[in-house]
Design a protein around this motif. Structure first.
Motif: not given
Length: 87
Positions: A61-63, A70-71, A76-78
């Motif tokens: 989705a980011a790509s 950053n979103t 992913v981090s959370r």
């Protein structure tokens, strides 16, 4: 309603892109829900495999420009943090 041909085309293109973005965001939400459901069920193995699938979906989705990088990274981090906190 637009009278100019290029404005009419813009309306169609924007509608198509909005539908695509909506579908991608919906897929991300579904993937996140699967991870959260596995965490609630206290199933570490299922949560880990769902996390891998969710990470892939979010990165795609980011790509494609649906989410800012950053979103996507924050999401992913959370999720990873939540899976790692499981006992």
């Amino acid at each position: 309603m637009a009278n100019i041909k290029s404005a009419k085309k813009r309306i169609l293109v924007n509608r198509t892109k909005a539908e695509r973005n909506k579908a991608i965001k919906s897929g991300v939400k579904t993937a996140v829900k699967k991870v959260n459901a596995a965490i609630e069920a206290n199933d570490k193995a299922a949560a880990a495999s769902a996390l891998v699938a969710a990470t892939t979906t979010i990165d795609k989705a980011a790509s494609k420009g649906v989410y800012h990088k950053n979103t996507a990274s924050r999401k992913v981090s959370r999720l990873a943090q939540a899976v790692n906190k499981m006992a």
